[in-house]
Design an enzyme around this catalytic site. Structure first.
Site, mmCIF file in Angstrom:
data_model
loop_
_atom_site.group_PDB
_atom_site.id
_atom_site.type_symbol
_atom_site.label_atom_id
_atom_site.label_comp_id
_atom_site.label_asym_id
_atom_site.label_seq_id
_atom_site.Cartn_x
_atom_site.Cartn_y
_atom_site.Cartn_z
ATOM 1 N N ARG A 207 0.830 -1.209 0.000
ATOM 2 C CA ARG A 207 0.000 0.000 0.000
ATOM 3 C C ARG A 207 0.861 1.254 0.000
ATOM 4 N NH1 ARG A 207 -3.579 -3.335 3.426
ATOM 5 N NH2 ARG A 207 -2.384 -2.674 5.263
ATOM 6 N N PHE A 223 -12.282 -5.578 -4.250
ATOM 7 C CA PHE A 223 -12.121 -6.393 -3.039
ATOM 8 C C PHE A 223 -11.505 -5.514 -1.957
ATOM 9 C CE2 PHE A 223 -11.529 -9.175 -6.749
ATOM 10 C CZ PHE A 223 -12.540 -10.105 -6.554
ATOM 11 N N ASP A 245 -16.640 -3.861 -2.571
ATOM 12 C CA ASP A 245 -16.492 -5.124 -1.838
ATOM 13 C C ASP A 245 -17.876 -5.717 -1.651
ATOM 14 O OD1 ASP A 245 -14.146 -6.510 -0.003
ATOM 15 O OD2 ASP A 245 -16.151 -6.866 0.812
ATOM 16 N N ASP A 292 -7.153 -6.881 -4.847
ATOM 17 C CA ASP A 292 -6.588 -7.709 -3.774
ATOM 18 C C ASP A 292 -7.630 -8.757 -3.380
ATOM 19 O OD1 ASP A 292 -5.127 -8.728 -1.691
ATOM 20 O OD2 ASP A 292 -5.418 -7.007 -0.355
ATOM 21 N N CYS A 332 -3.104 -14.086 -2.925
ATOM 22 C CA CYS A 332 -2.617 -14.625 -1.653
ATOM 23 C C CYS A 332 -2.744 -16.142 -1.610
ATOM 24 C CB CYS A 332 -3.360 -13.996 -0.476
ATOM 25 S SG CYS A 332 -5.142 -14.276 -0.479
#
Length: 388
Positions: A207, A223, A245, A292, A332
């Site tokens: 970030r 997201f 989101d 993300d 991730c």
């Protein structure tokens, strides 16, 4: 302390510094051990590999935590946590928000501890470390001044060890909001009910890196969860930021933090499905898009379908970003390896009729250090791309 004899097949990996012994690599009869029992790990020839703990019911039968002869005493855990916290305070001086313990990388396999100022959140994913929760709690309270210690033991990884999924207060009272300073902003954390342990700390450095790309830009944050990417972009000079989101609750938290930080005029949020949003989005609409997503491949068998999802998502994002714009895209999913991640991005670019310049290849934040001998400790991929 009993000895656990391991086969020669795992010795090279252990010699390199890997900390796991799998059930098919154990010479000793596993039924002779109880879940969470601490043992001395030795080779068939008598070479001592280290001290660890066993779970005879798990694929990972033993996790090595310390040198041979070490006893798992309260003093041992206190020193391990002290070393881990000291490292974070060195790399992030003056902050009280960080991942304080990151499992095997800090010599405490099965344990994650996140600090949010006076609130500390613990997650144990193994039987051996679950038994140590009272000891770790004592260390956090009496050595590090924790006023609140929570157990966020609601991760599915615990089911592999035969452990229940729970959330509970271990010390203190969780009846006051936890406001923390992060990225020069004031962020409210919900460590008991928020995703993960409250915030996604592993994206902290990424970030910060994105600040250089957003001045005067129109930014889309997909997201967005609680909106940290969005807030950092707005605070860094973005002209307008939209965060999307599917969680209405997360969006409401993001809106609150935007108001509290005086960013509501440039930063707005909406609840909705991200893929549906991208399908409706005009082409070449945004200067910067940040994605993300959650892990699409939580198991190896899920990887083929996950790759299809990642490819389609990134293709649509590449169409929505202006030519010459920036796409910050992440995964991730540990099972999606780095080379496969970049190959997926190339396929998405080809399908979108775009070419990519890789500006930054990034990973998890510095408070999530990876052991070179254990690729399992490195999972986050973050690519900063120029879309042409």
């Amino acid at each position: 302390m009993q000895e656990l004899v391991v086969k020669r097949s795992c010795e090279r990996r252990l010699l390199q510094g890997h900390r796991w012994v799998f059930s098919n690599e154990v010479e000793s009869p596993l039924k002779a051990f109880s879940a969470g029992e601490w043992v001395q790990v030795v080779s068939a020839s008598g070479l001592r590999w280290g001290t660890g703990y066993v779970n005879p019911h798990s694929l990972i039968a033993c996790r090595i935590a310390a040198p041979p002869g070490t006893e798992p005493t309260p003093a041992f855990f206190a020193e391990k946590v002290r070393q881990a916290v000291a490292f974070r305070e060195r790399i992030y001086p003056g902050t009280t928000v960080y991942r304080a313990v990151y499992g095997e990388s800090d010599g405490l396999p099965g344990l994650v501890v996140d600090r949010y100022d006076w609130a500390w959140v613990m997650q144990t994913t193994t039987a051996g470390m679950a038994a140590m929760e009272p000891v770790i709690t004592e260390v956090l309270v009496h050595k590090h001044g924790a006023r609140l210690v929570l157990a966020r033991n609601d991760t599915s990884a615990r089911t592999l060890e035969g452990l229940p999924l729970t959330k509970r207060v271990l010390f203190g009272a969780a009846d006051n909001p936890v406001d923390v300073a992060l990225h020069g902003l004031t962020i409210r954390v919900d460590p008991l009910e928020g995703q993960k342990t409250g915030l996604f700390l592993d994206q902290r450095d990424n970030r910060e890196a994105v600040r250089r790309y957003v001045s005067g830009a129109e930014v889309l944050d997909l997201f967005c969860y609680q909106g940290l990417w969005s807030l950092v972009a707005a605070a860094s000079g973005a002209a307008r930021v939209l965060g999307v989101d599917q969680s209405r609750e997360a969006v409401e938290r993001a809106e609150r933090d935007a108001r509290e930080n005086g960013l509501s005029d440039r930063c707005r949020f909406q609840a909705g499905d991200v893929l549906d949003f991208l399908k409706r989005s005009p082409r070449e609409r945004y200067d910067v898009i940040i994605m993300d997503p959650p892990a699409f491949a939580k198991t190896k068998s899920a990887l083929p379908n996950a790759l299809k999802g990642y490819t389609d998502l990134n293709r649509r994002a590449m169409l929505a970003v202006r030519r010459g714009g920036i796409l910050v895209t992440c995964s991730c999913s540990y099972h999606l390896k780095e080379d496969a991640f970049y190959a997926m991005l190339l396929r998405a670019a080809q399908a979108a009729g775009r070419s990519l310049r890789l500006l930054e290849a990034r990973g998890q934040a510095l408070d999530h250090p990876a052991l070179l001998a254990m690729p399992e400790t490195r999972y986050l991929k973050c690519a900063v791309l120029e879309v042409r």
